[in-house]
Write an enzyme that holds these catalytic residues in place. Structure first.
Site, PDB file in Angstrom:
ATOM      1  N   GLY A 221      -0.267   1.568  -0.114  1.00  0.00           N
ATOM      2  CA  GLY A 221       0.801   1.834  -1.058  1.00  0.00           C
ATOM      3  C   GLY A 221       1.925   0.820  -0.903  1.00  0.00           C
ATOM      4  O   GLY A 221       1.700  -0.347  -0.562  1.00  0.00           O
ATOM      5  N   SER A 222       3.145   1.275  -1.108  1.00  0.00           N
ATOM      6  CA  SER A 222       4.286   0.354  -1.135  1.00  0.00           C
ATOM      7  C   SER A 222       4.654  -0.239   0.212  1.00  0.00           C
ATOM      8  O   SER A 222       5.482  -1.154   0.276  1.00  0.00           O
ATOM      9  CB  SER A 222       5.507   1.061  -1.733  1.00  0.00           C
ATOM     10  OG  SER A 222       5.322   1.269  -3.119  1.00  0.00           O
TER      11      SER A 222
END
Length: 498
Positions: A221-222
């Site tokens: 993810g981020s």
């Protein structure tokens, strides 16, 4: 004798000589290796009757695996037991009549007393009439940090894992995986009963035998924006954390009909389409870093990912670690997704801790290690930890910029982890949240998104980095970050910083 018979006779003679050579080699030079092979039940029975297997202890002296006199009605003298069972199973593994895992397997020759480095000690024991014991293996794990990690995972009740590292040495301070198993149920001498227990664990859909900390791989993810940002700051030295970067509310992806939005349609910065890099990072603006990723290109992202330890299939701690992968995307649009950790990127929880550790240590990534020291029965040191550099991931100047950006995630009002800034009084935490879209919800999971968080503390002089991944945990700031905070708090108390 005709020619054909002579050839057959010579062939038989050669094979006989080779057989003799092999037998003598095995008996004279390869005995230790054979004795240490997993699955060698004869060696197991011999070792359990001849030597008392060495203990495994934490860095602060807590016994997590040991041997005691067997109370069963069998011919085996010693019984292996694990005082803290499931909590330390990812560390210790298990030792059974059929095989071993974890530290029990990785350090088997030392624990069993068969390692050549213990030969002198064994001779002394023989002469003095003392009982020969295997070596004691002290791992780098801090029991307070481990307790915090395990208790937080168990309380949440979702599949996941936590790894904490000392950024300066690579020492693994905590390694917890949930759900886990009790190795005591496998440390039995009844083969039929052991097979039954093993089969039950292997067929359990919750996968309790899977060490998610080292062997589970998940989308970052981020948190992958640490890699993307590092690549930008490395490739473009004139770029600073205050440089304005394109930050549209909607990003149209090239050669497709797809558009990318920020989380819940959020406006990045002031909504002008431009935002300081540090603001975009703190807010975790997908459009910003997707566009940066396309501008940098997949090869630059891949190179930086590898500098942080990804794509390494040979990493051991000393147990083998699953490869964290950056797969070079075939198109610009897919490169955009990879830059925000949403293409085919996958990481272990250990890798998450390594992201933060490299930044915290001024850009130098130390090789993770779980073994602190090995001592013989007379307390003499057989082996000690020698910290080694895995890579120089980023320059010190880039690391300084990344530190400030990760601090903003937790300390600035727009930061995605701002809510947790006060959870550890007097300790500044820096980090990066991630919400990884997996697309499917597993058994017992409400959200299809995995929660991810990587962090380090204290900001001024980091002594711990923590990586957390929770399957189906939802937002990284909601599920993963609080666990990391608890581990950091416990460790700071353990070392006297609180």
């Amino acid at each position: 004798m005709n020619r054909a018979l002579r050839r057959i006779s010579l062939a038989v003679l050669v094979m006989f000589v080779l057989l003799l050579v092999n037998v003598n080699y095995l008996q004279g030079f390869d005995t230790a290796s054979l004795a240490s092979k997993p699955g060698n039940s004869r060696a197991f029975y011999a070792a359990q009757n001849q030597y008392q297997r060495g203990s495994i202890i934490t860095s602060d002296g807590k016994v997590i695996a040991a041997s005691r006199l067997s109370t069963g009605n069998d011919s085996i003298k010693y019984q292996r037991y694990y005082p803290s069972g499931p909590e330390y199973a990812p560390v210790t593994g298990y030792y059974t009549i059929f095989g071993a895992t974890g530290v029990e397997a990785a350090q088997n020759s030392l624990l069993s007393g068969n390692d050549s480095s213990l030969d002198v000690r064994k001779v002394i024991d023989l002469v003095t009439g003392k009982t020969t014991k295997g070596a004691t293996v002290q791992v780098t794990v801090n029991s307070k940090a481990q307790d915090a990690a395990w208790n937080a995972l168990k309380a949440l009740g979702k599949p996941g894992a936590v790894v904490a590292l000392n950024p300066k040495t690579g020492a693994i301070l905590a390694m917890a995986s949930y759900p886990s198993f009790d190795p005591n149920t496998l440390a039995i001498h009844d083969g039929a009963k052991l097979n039954k227990v093993d089969k039950k664990l292997l067929t359990d859909p919750a996968q309790p035998l899977l060490n998610r900390a080292l062997q589970g791989t998940y989308p970052p993810g981020s948190t992958f924006k640490i890699v993307t940002s590092s690549a930008l700051l490395t490739q473009s030295p004139s770029t600073t954390i205050n440089t304005s970067v394109d930050s549209p509310t909607v990003l149209t992806l090239p050669q497709t009909n797809n558009v990318l939005h920020n989380d819940q349609g959020e406006v990045c910065g002031d909504g002008s389409g431009q935002a300081p890099l540090i603001t975009a990072f703190a807010q975790s603006c997908d459009t910003t870093f997707a566009k940066i990723g396309m501008q940098l290109g997949a090869n630059a992202l891949n190179q930086m990912a590898e500098q942080f330890g990804m794509n390494d299939a040979n990493l051991t701690v000393p147990m083998p670690v699953a490869k964290s992968s950056y797969v070079i995307p075939p198109s610009q649009a897919e490169t955009a997704y990879s830059a925000i950790g949403q293409f085919d990127d996958t990481v272990t929880p250990l890798q998450e801790a390594m992201f933060a550790a490299a930044v915290a240590n001024g850009g130098t990534l130390m090789k993770p290690d779980l073994v602190q020291q090995v001592t013989a029965s007379d307390l003499s040191t057989v082996q000690g930890m020698s910290p080694s550099v895995l890579s120089h991931a980023i320059s010190s100047s880039v690391a300084d910029s990344m530190k400030q950006m990760m601090l903003a995630v937790v300390q600035q009002p727009e930061g995605t982890a701002y809510a947790f800034r006060q959870d550890v009084t007097g300790i500044e935490i820096a980090g990066k949240t991630g919400t990884a879209e997996t697309g499917t919800a597993g058994t017992g999971q409400v959200s299809p998104n995995d929660a991810v968080f990587t962090s380090f503390a204290p900001f001024a002089n980091p002594n711990i980095s923590v990586g957390v991944i929770i399957q189906g945990g939802g937002y990284g700031a909601a599920a993963a970050a609080p666990i990391a905070v608890q581990v950091i708090k416990a460790y700071q108390q353990a070392v006297g910083n609180q």
